[in-house]
Scaffold this motif. Sequence first.
Motif, PDB file in Angstrom:
ATOM      1  N   LEU A 102       0.854  -1.186   0.000  1.00 45.24           N
ATOM      2  CA  LEU A 102       0.000   0.000   0.000  1.00 45.24           C
ATOM      3  C   LEU A 102       0.887   1.231   0.000  1.00 45.24           C
ATOM      4  CD1 LEU A 102      -2.884   1.170   0.116  1.00 45.24           C
ATOM      5  CD2 LEU A 102      -2.618   1.255   2.607  1.00 45.24           C
ATOM      6  N   CYS A 103       0.564   2.147  -0.891  1.00 45.35           N
ATOM      7  CA  CYS A 103       1.264   3.428  -0.945  1.00 45.35           C
ATOM      8  C   CYS A 103       0.316   4.504  -0.422  1.00 45.35           C
ATOM      9  CB  CYS A 103       1.673   3.732  -2.395  1.00 45.35           C
ATOM     10  SG  CYS A 103       2.666   5.237  -2.552  1.00 45.35           S
ATOM     11  N   LEU A 104       0.744   5.252   0.558  1.00 47.55           N
ATOM     12  CA  LEU A 104      -0.033   6.360   1.101  1.00 47.55           C
ATOM     13  C   LEU A 104       0.316   7.622   0.322  1.00 47.55           C
ATOM     14  CD1 LEU A 104       0.420   5.681   4.921  1.00 47.55           C
ATOM     15  CD2 LEU A 104      -1.410   4.899   3.411  1.00 47.55           C
ATOM     16  N   ALA A 144       2.473  14.076  -5.850  1.00 46.92           N
ATOM     17  CA  ALA A 144       2.027  13.969  -7.246  1.00 46.92           C
ATOM     18  C   ALA A 144       2.811  12.886  -7.975  1.00 46.92           C
ATOM     19  CB  ALA A 144       2.171  15.318  -7.955  1.00 46.92           C
ATOM     20  N   GLU A 145       4.106  12.824  -7.738  1.00 44.44           N
ATOM     21  CA  GLU A 145       4.940  11.798  -8.378  1.00 44.44           C
ATOM     22  C   GLU A 145       4.568  10.408  -7.874  1.00 44.44           C
ATOM     23  OE1 GLU A 145       7.826   9.959 -10.776  1.00 44.44           O
ATOM     24  OE2 GLU A 145       6.772  11.877 -10.921  1.00 44.44           O
ATOM     25  N   ALA A 146       4.302  10.262  -6.592  1.00 42.72           N
ATOM     26  CA  ALA A 146       3.911   8.956  -6.043  1.00 42.72           C
ATOM     27  C   ALA A 146       2.597   8.486  -6.669  1.00 42.72           C
ATOM     28  CB  ALA A 146       3.784   9.037  -4.526  1.00 42.72           C
ATOM     29  N   CYS A 150       2.275   5.119  -8.897  1.00 45.04           N
ATOM     30  CA  CYS A 150       1.343   4.051  -8.512  1.00 45.04           C
ATOM     31  C   CYS A 150       0.402   3.726  -9.667  1.00 45.04           C
ATOM     32  CB  CYS A 150       0.538   4.454  -7.277  1.00 45.04           C
ATOM     33  SG  CYS A 150       1.489   4.362  -5.748  1.00 45.04           S
ATOM     34  N   ARG A 151      -0.100   4.746 -10.316  1.00 44.25           N
ATOM     35  CA  ARG A 151      -0.984   4.507 -11.462  1.00 44.25           C
ATOM     36  C   ARG A 151      -0.229   3.866 -12.611  1.00 44.25           C
ATOM     37  NH1 ARG A 151      -4.294  10.239 -10.940  1.00 44.25           N
ATOM     38  NH2 ARG A 151      -5.801   9.477  -9.406  1.00 44.25           N
ATOM     39  N   LEU A 152       0.971   4.330 -12.879  1.00 47.68           N
ATOM     40  CA  LEU A 152       1.789   3.794 -13.961  1.00 47.68           C
ATOM     41  C   LEU A 152       2.091   2.311 -13.752  1.00 47.68           C
ATOM     42  CD1 LEU A 152       3.521   4.466 -16.527  1.00 47.68           C
ATOM     43  CD2 LEU A 152       5.409   4.907 -14.951  1.00 47.68           C
ATOM     44  N   HIS A 153       2.424   1.947 -12.511  1.00 52.35           N
ATOM     45  CA  HIS A 153       2.799   0.563 -12.197  1.00 52.35           C
ATOM     46  C   HIS A 153       1.618  -0.260 -11.674  1.00 52.35           C
ATOM     47  CE1 HIS A 153       7.101   1.155 -12.856  1.00 52.35           C
ATOM     48  NE2 HIS A 153       6.938   2.353 -12.308  1.00 52.35           N
TER      49      HIS A 153
END
Length: 170
Positions: A102-104, A144-146, A150-153
């Motif tokens: 999980l990425c917050l 924004a980068e995270a 997350c969407r990219l990967h």
Amino acid sequence: MIYLIAGPSHTGKTLLAQKLLERHHIPYLSLDHLKMGLIRSGTIALSPTEDEALTAVLWPIAREMVRTALENRQSLIVEGCYIPYRWQQDFSPEERAEIRYLCLVMSRDYLLRHFTRVRQYANVVEHRLDDSDFTLDTALTDNAEALHQCRLHRLPYLLIENEYPREIDL
């Protein structure tokens, strides 16, 4: 089960890991603690702000600790901003089946509305000696980068938009 908790600085990774430890009695590894141990011991000649170089050093160690826990059928929580977005490539399908990630991520609006509060909660679990490099601009850019990564990967993330959730479970 292995839990990987990722995300930019100040998103609550350590607090979530601490709550999971208390609730489920699963130990956690703070990649920040590992980073500072390596830096302070003189094992690596990096500064605490060299994120890409630190990821290159810390992730192989954390990855193999995860593998060891998997081999021993032990649960472990690993938290920190040094978990690469391509982490899945390092594990077999069988290993990935035993890992929850999980990425917050804090939304732009959340940060604009609550940045002062985010800074106030910076020391809830750990006490930061110098937090001067954490600014609204860095928080906006990093989050924004995270979200983009997350969407990219196609990684699971929790987008914090309105209020910070009281309970997060993986």
